[in-house]
Design a protein around this motif. Sequence first.
Motif, PDB file in Angstrom:
ATOM      1  N   SER A  41      13.787  21.471  38.305  1.00  0.00           N
ATOM      2  CA  SER A  41      13.837  22.444  37.225  1.00  0.00           C
ATOM      3  C   SER A  41      14.739  21.947  36.103  1.00  0.00           C
ATOM      4  O   SER A  41      14.397  22.060  34.917  1.00  0.00           O
ATOM      5  CB  SER A  41      14.342  23.786  37.764  1.00  0.00           C
ATOM      6  N   VAL A  42      15.885  21.388  36.461  1.00  0.00           N
ATOM      7  CA  VAL A  42      16.807  20.828  35.463  1.00  0.00           C
ATOM      8  C   VAL A  42      16.106  19.756  34.637  1.00  0.00           C
ATOM      9  O   VAL A  42      16.172  19.758  33.406  1.00  0.00           O
ATOM     10  CB  VAL A  42      18.075  20.262  36.150  1.00  0.00           C
ATOM     11  N   LYS A  43      15.410  18.859  35.306  1.00  0.00           N
ATOM     12  CA  LYS A  43      14.706  17.789  34.595  1.00  0.00           C
ATOM     13  C   LYS A  43      13.642  18.365  33.659  1.00  0.00           C
ATOM     14  O   LYS A  43      13.528  17.945  32.499  1.00  0.00           O
ATOM     15  CB  LYS A  43      14.070  16.813  35.582  1.00  0.00           C
ATOM     16  N   ALA A  44      12.871  19.333  34.143  1.00  0.00           N
ATOM     17  CA  ALA A  44      11.819  19.932  33.316  1.00  0.00           C
ATOM     18  C   ALA A  44      12.414  20.642  32.104  1.00  0.00           C
ATOM     19  O   ALA A  44      11.856  20.577  30.997  1.00  0.00           O
ATOM     20  CB  ALA A  44      10.988  20.905  34.155  1.00  0.00           C
ATOM     21  N   ILE A  45      13.546  21.295  32.289  1.00  0.00           N
ATOM     22  CA  ILE A  45      14.198  21.974  31.166  1.00  0.00           C
ATOM     23  C   ILE A  45      14.648  20.961  30.116  1.00  0.00           C
ATOM     24  O   ILE A  45      14.467  21.187  28.910  1.00  0.00           O
ATOM     25  CB  ILE A  45      15.386  22.826  31.670  1.00  0.00           C
ATOM     26  N   LEU A  92      26.602  14.120  39.793  1.00  0.00           N
ATOM     27  CA  LEU A  92      25.431  14.029  38.920  1.00  0.00           C
ATOM     28  C   LEU A  92      24.899  15.407  38.536  1.00  0.00           C
ATOM     29  O   LEU A  92      24.230  15.554  37.514  1.00  0.00           O
ATOM     30  CB  LEU A  92      24.323  13.206  39.581  1.00  0.00           C
ATOM     31  N   ALA A  93      25.196  16.422  39.332  1.00  0.00           N
ATOM     32  CA  ALA A  93      24.781  17.784  38.998  1.00  0.00           C
ATOM     33  C   ALA A  93      25.851  18.516  38.189  1.00  0.00           C
ATOM     34  O   ALA A  93      25.589  19.584  37.653  1.00  0.00           O
ATOM     35  CB  ALA A  93      24.478  18.570  40.273  1.00  0.00           C
ATOM     36  N   GLY A  94      27.030  17.950  38.082  1.00  0.00           N
ATOM     37  CA  GLY A  94      28.143  18.635  37.438  1.00  0.00           C
ATOM     38  C   GLY A  94      28.355  18.261  35.997  1.00  0.00           C
ATOM     39  O   GLY A  94      27.508  17.657  35.342  1.00  0.00           O
ATOM     40  N   SER A 104      24.933  17.182  30.417  1.00  0.00           N
ATOM     41  CA  SER A 104      24.123  16.165  29.749  1.00  0.00           C
ATOM     42  C   SER A 104      22.696  16.659  29.531  1.00  0.00           C
ATOM     43  O   SER A 104      22.173  17.435  30.327  1.00  0.00           O
ATOM     44  CB  SER A 104      24.093  14.890  30.603  1.00  0.00           C
ATOM     45  N   MET A 105      22.091  16.178  28.465  1.00  0.00           N
ATOM     46  CA  MET A 105      20.674  16.452  28.222  1.00  0.00           C
ATOM     47  C   MET A 105      19.865  15.162  28.364  1.00  0.00           C
ATOM     48  O   MET A 105      18.817  15.010  27.758  1.00  0.00           O
ATOM     49  CB  MET A 105      20.484  17.062  26.831  1.00  0.00           C
ATOM     50  N   ASP A 106      20.334  14.265  29.208  1.00  0.00           N
ATOM     51  CA  ASP A 106      19.696  12.964  29.416  1.00  0.00           C
ATOM     52  C   ASP A 106      18.795  13.048  30.648  1.00  0.00           C
ATOM     53  O   ASP A 106      19.270  13.247  31.769  1.00  0.00           O
ATOM     54  CB  ASP A 106      20.772  11.896  29.594  1.00  0.00           C
ATOM     55  N   VAL A 107      17.508  12.869  30.448  1.00  0.00           N
ATOM     56  CA  VAL A 107      16.552  12.947  31.549  1.00  0.00           C
ATOM     57  C   VAL A 107      16.829  11.861  32.594  1.00  0.00           C
ATOM     58  O   VAL A 107      16.536  12.045  33.783  1.00  0.00           O
ATOM     59  CB  VAL A 107      15.099  12.911  31.017  1.00  0.00           C
ATOM     60  N   LYS A 108      17.433  10.744  32.188  1.00  0.00           N
ATOM     61  CA  LYS A 108      17.767   9.675  33.143  1.00  0.00           C
ATOM     62  C   LYS A 108      18.797  10.155  34.161  1.00  0.00           C
ATOM     63  O   LYS A 108      18.753   9.770  35.334  1.00  0.00           O
ATOM     64  CB  LYS A 108      18.271   8.436  32.410  1.00  0.00           C
TER      65      LYS A 108
END
Length: 134
Positions: A34-38, A98-100, A108-112
């Motif tokens: 969900s985070v990645k899709a957002i 990585l989730a924090g 972060s708004m970095d899809v990587k």
Amino acid sequence: MFKSLLRRRTAVSAHCDLPCGVYDPAQARIEAESVKAIIQKYDANEDPVFRTRAILIKEQRSNLVKEHLWVLWTDYFKPPHFEKYPQLHQLFNEATKLAGGGGGTKSSMDVKVADQLLEKIAEIDKIFWETKQG
């Protein structure tokens, strides 16, 4: 009345109000997806209101990823697992970071970064299911 206050109590702990014994890294994975899709939707949209909402929801979902990982780390995995898989502590530490905030998906708004988080969760998932077999 004083007798009941002084009576010995049994301490219990669980990841929820009822110790159900149900654990699965899928909960963390779904939130991380969900985070990645957002992040991807944020990148594709210029509306400032939409973007603000996306950031807020992404931060909430990132926090849920951390919570699901912490439950696995602290409640499901036991010393024998950590002996058999000595990389587990480091793996969970890296995944929760990585989730924090501080460069993780929460800040972060970095899809990587989201992809890296999903990779760590996949490693945890593999080990989790190996422990369920044995």
